[in-house]
Design a protein around this motif. Sequence first.
Motif, PDB file in Angstrom:
ATOM      1  N   ALA A  98       0.818  -1.211   0.000  1.00  0.00           N
ATOM      2  CA  ALA A  98       0.000   0.000   0.000  1.00  0.00           C
ATOM      3  C   ALA A  98       0.852   1.262   0.000  1.00  0.00           C
ATOM      4  O   ALA A  98       1.770   1.398   0.801  1.00  0.00           O
ATOM      5  CB  ALA A  98      -0.933  -0.013   1.203  1.00  0.00           C
ATOM      6  N   LEU A  99       0.519   2.177  -0.899  1.00  0.00           N
ATOM      7  CA  LEU A  99       1.184   3.467  -0.956  1.00  0.00           C
ATOM      8  C   LEU A  99       0.243   4.592  -0.542  1.00  0.00           C
ATOM      9  O   LEU A  99       0.631   5.494   0.184  1.00  0.00           O
ATOM     10  CB  LEU A  99       1.725   3.727  -2.368  1.00  0.00           C
ATOM     11  N   SER A 100      -0.979   4.545  -1.026  1.00  0.00           N
ATOM     12  CA  SER A 100      -1.938   5.605  -0.741  1.00  0.00           C
ATOM     13  C   SER A 100      -2.711   5.372   0.553  1.00  0.00           C
ATOM     14  O   SER A 100      -3.246   6.292   1.131  1.00  0.00           O
ATOM     15  CB  SER A 100      -2.944   5.729  -1.874  1.00  0.00           C
ATOM     16  N   PHE A 101      -2.800   4.127   0.961  1.00  0.00           N
ATOM     17  CA  PHE A 101      -3.530   3.766   2.160  1.00  0.00           C
ATOM     18  C   PHE A 101      -2.598   3.026   3.112  1.00  0.00           C
ATOM     19  O   PHE A 101      -1.639   2.385   2.674  1.00  0.00           O
ATOM     20  CB  PHE A 101      -4.719   2.856   1.826  1.00  0.00           C
ATOM     21  N   TYR A 149      -5.136   5.195 -16.348  1.00  0.00           N
ATOM     22  CA  TYR A 149      -5.834   4.901 -15.097  1.00  0.00           C
ATOM     23  C   TYR A 149      -6.126   6.197 -14.367  1.00  0.00           C
ATOM     24  O   TYR A 149      -5.234   7.000 -14.140  1.00  0.00           O
ATOM     25  CB  TYR A 149      -4.930   3.989 -14.256  1.00  0.00           C
ATOM     26  N   TYR A 150      -7.388   6.410 -14.024  1.00  0.00           N
ATOM     27  CA  TYR A 150      -7.789   7.574 -13.242  1.00  0.00           C
ATOM     28  C   TYR A 150      -8.369   7.087 -11.926  1.00  0.00           C
ATOM     29  O   TYR A 150      -8.986   6.023 -11.874  1.00  0.00           O
ATOM     30  CB  TYR A 150      -8.881   8.374 -13.964  1.00  0.00           C
ATOM     31  N   ARG A 151      -8.183   7.856 -10.884  1.00  0.00           N
ATOM     32  CA  ARG A 151      -8.832   7.530  -9.630  1.00  0.00           C
ATOM     33  C   ARG A 151      -9.171   8.819  -8.902  1.00  0.00           C
ATOM     34  O   ARG A 151      -8.514   9.845  -9.087  1.00  0.00           O
ATOM     35  CB  ARG A 151      -7.986   6.619  -8.758  1.00  0.00           C
ATOM     36  N   LYS A 152     -10.177   8.718  -8.089  1.00  0.00           N
ATOM     37  CA  LYS A 152     -10.605   9.829  -7.249  1.00  0.00           C
ATOM     38  C   LYS A 152     -10.675   9.298  -5.830  1.00  0.00           C
ATOM     39  O   LYS A 152     -11.401   8.337  -5.550  1.00  0.00           O
ATOM     40  CB  LYS A 152     -11.980  10.327  -7.689  1.00  0.00           C
ATOM     41  N   MET A 153      -9.906   9.891  -4.952  1.00  0.00           N
ATOM     42  CA  MET A 153      -9.874   9.442  -3.567  1.00  0.00           C
ATOM     43  C   MET A 153     -11.197   9.783  -2.892  1.00  0.00           C
ATOM     44  O   MET A 153     -11.634  10.937  -2.941  1.00  0.00           O
ATOM     45  CB  MET A 153      -8.715  10.082  -2.816  1.00  0.00           C
ATOM     46  N   LEU A 154     -11.828   8.812  -2.261  1.00  0.00           N
ATOM     47  CA  LEU A 154     -13.068   9.012  -1.548  1.00  0.00           C
ATOM     48  C   LEU A 154     -12.860   9.021  -0.044  1.00  0.00           C
ATOM     49  O   LEU A 154     -13.771   9.362   0.707  1.00  0.00           O
ATOM     50  CB  LEU A 154     -14.079   7.919  -1.923  1.00  0.00           C
ATOM     51  N   THR A 155     -11.668   8.635   0.368  1.00  0.00           N
ATOM     52  CA  THR A 155     -11.269   8.721   1.780  1.00  0.00           C
ATOM     53  C   THR A 155      -9.909   9.385   1.823  1.00  0.00           C
ATOM     54  O   THR A 155      -9.166   9.348   0.843  1.00  0.00           O
ATOM     55  CB  THR A 155     -11.208   7.334   2.450  1.00  0.00           C
ATOM     56  N   PRO A 156      -9.547   9.976   2.938  1.00  0.00           N
ATOM     57  CA  PRO A 156      -8.238  10.640   3.010  1.00  0.00           C
ATOM     58  C   PRO A 156      -7.101   9.647   2.801  1.00  0.00           C
ATOM     59  O   PRO A 156      -7.183   8.512   3.275  1.00  0.00           O
ATOM     60  CB  PRO A 156      -8.186  11.225   4.423  1.00  0.00           C
ATOM     61  N   PRO A 157      -6.047  10.063   2.091  1.00  0.00           N
ATOM     62  CA  PRO A 157      -4.891   9.186   1.913  1.00  0.00           C
ATOM     63  C   PRO A 157      -4.166   8.976   3.241  1.00  0.00           C
ATOM     64  O   PRO A 157      -4.333   9.744   4.175  1.00  0.00           O
ATOM     65  CB  PRO A 157      -4.004   9.915   0.902  1.00  0.00           C
ATOM     66  N   ALA A 158      -3.378   7.927   3.280  1.00  0.00           N
ATOM     67  CA  ALA A 158      -2.609   7.601   4.484  1.00  0.00           C
ATOM     68  C   ALA A 158      -1.571   8.678   4.750  1.00  0.00           C
ATOM     69  O   ALA A 158      -1.046   9.300   3.834  1.00  0.00           O
ATOM     70  CB  ALA A 158      -1.925   6.259   4.310  1.00  0.00           C
ATOM     71  N   ARG A 159      -1.294   8.862   5.987  1.00  0.00           N
ATOM     72  CA  ARG A 159      -0.206   9.782   6.372  1.00  0.00           C
ATOM     73  C   ARG A 159       1.025   8.962   6.650  1.00  0.00           C
ATOM     74  O   ARG A 159       0.943   7.904   7.250  1.00  0.00           O
ATOM     75  CB  ARG A 159      -0.595  10.568   7.616  1.00  0.00           C
ATOM     76  N   PRO A 160       2.189   9.464   6.228  1.00  0.00           N
ATOM     77  CA  PRO A 160       3.429   8.698   6.434  1.00  0.00           C
ATOM     78  C   PRO A 160       3.779   8.491   7.893  1.00  0.00           C
ATOM     79  O   PRO A 160       3.337   9.069   8.783  1.00  0.00           O
ATOM     80  CB  PRO A 160       4.500   9.534   5.749  1.00  0.00           C
TER      81      PRO A 160
END
Length: 149
Positions: A27-30, A138-149
Amino acid sequence: MTSGDLRIRKAEKSDADEIFALAREFALSFRPERAAFDAALPQLLQNEDAQLLVATVDGTVRGYLLGFTHLTLFANGRVAWVEEAIIERNFRRHGIGRRLLEEFESWARSRDAGYMALATRRAAGFFSALGFDVSATYYRKMLTPPARP
C-alpha cells in the motif's frame, strides 16, 4: 527460480499475518489497518468472484495476488481484474510473480473471462513479457483521506 520449494495455492485464514505484512508493504496511498483487514479477509475467501492466491517458499508466504472476475456489458460477459499483487522484496525476480499471474489467468479462464487486466505504474517490462498490452490511462478519485506517512 528460488532455491526453496515454491508453491502457489489459494489463501487460507491461517495466512492472515503473512498476507497482512505484505499488504502493508504494497500500500502506498492507504495504510492497511488490521481490524479492517481481519474483517475483509474472510469475506474475500468466501467470495466466489474473488481469488486470493499466495506464493509460499518453504512454507512461508512470500507473495500474494488478489483478483476478481465480474460481468461487463461491453465484453460480452466476464472480465478479470488483478487488484493487488506483491512479492516480498528479497524474493522478486525468481518467477514467483509469473506463477501467481499464470494461476490467476487459469482461474479467470475457467470462469470464461474475456480478458484480464490490472493498473500499475511499476514493472512495465515484467507485464509486457507476460503478454499484457498498455490499454488505457488509469484515473482515480480518492473518496477517503490518503494515508499519512
